[in-house]
Write a protein that holds these residues in place. Structure first.
Motif, PDB file in Angstrom:
ATOM      1  N   CYS A 119     -10.105   0.779  -0.648  1.00  0.00           N
ATOM      2  CA  CYS A 119      -9.604  -0.473  -0.052  1.00  0.00           C
ATOM      3  C   CYS A 119      -9.133  -0.303   1.387  1.00  0.00           C
ATOM      4  O   CYS A 119      -9.219  -1.247   2.173  1.00  0.00           O
TER       5      CYS A 119
ATOM      6  N   TYR B  91      -7.384   2.749  -3.993  1.00  0.00           N
ATOM      7  CA  TYR B  91      -6.615   2.589  -2.764  1.00  0.00           C
ATOM      8  C   TYR B  91      -7.427   3.099  -1.566  1.00  0.00           C
ATOM      9  O   TYR B  91      -7.549   2.409  -0.553  1.00  0.00           O
TER      10      TYR B  91
ATOM     11  N   THR C 224       0.838  -1.198   0.000  1.00  0.00           N
ATOM     12  CA  THR C 224       0.000   0.000   0.000  1.00  0.00           C
ATOM     13  C   THR C 224       0.874   1.250   0.000  1.00  0.00           C
ATOM     14  O   THR C 224       0.540   2.243  -0.648  1.00  0.00           O
TER      15      THR C 224
END
Length: 135
Positions: free
Chosen positions: A79, A76, A46
């Motif tokens: 998520c 992103y 990430t």
């Protein structure tokens, strides 16, 4: 001018966040939900994704790459939202009430704003600033 300034500001925010994920993963590991597999790898990737998205937003050569960066940062943010919710629930359940809703409330509200900002600065959307076609 405003879009350009916000593009660089958002890119700086994500680049720094990505750096923090890579060099100091402990706080992120603490808020990662237990159902996430291989949390150390997820935190590392990430961080890499945040840096890559930030670089894509500010590169001057390709509109498609800028749009891909905006879409990537949007995905992103979607998520990692479960980790932010998990952090809020864990923190608020602590005996001292943790950081409280004064911290977590704005953070939850900011998530959709970051999602829109990634799309807008990535030139994926002009909403709500686009002019309507007459017809």
């Amino acid at each position: 001018m405003t879009r350009t300034a916000l593009t660089y500001l958002l890119a700086l925010f994500y680049a720094y966040a990505g750096y923090r994920h890579i060099v100091g993963p402990a706080p992120f590991l603490q808020i990662t939900p237990e159902w996430v597999p291989w949390p150390e790898s997820v935190i590392l990737w990430t961080g890499i994704a945040e840096i890559a998205g930030a670089l894509a937003l500010v590169q001057p050569w390709s509109l498609r790459l800028r749009q891909a960066g905006g879409i990537g940062l949007t995905l992103y943010a979607l998520c990692v939202w479960p980790a932010n919710v998990n952090h809020m629930l864990m923190d608020m359940a602590s005996p001292d009430g943790g950081w409280g809703m004064a911290y977590h409330g704005p953070r939850m509200v900011a998530q959709p704003l970051l999602i829109w900002l990634a799309l807008w600065t990535g030139r994926v959307t002009d909403w709500p600033f686009a002019r309507r076609a007459k017809g």
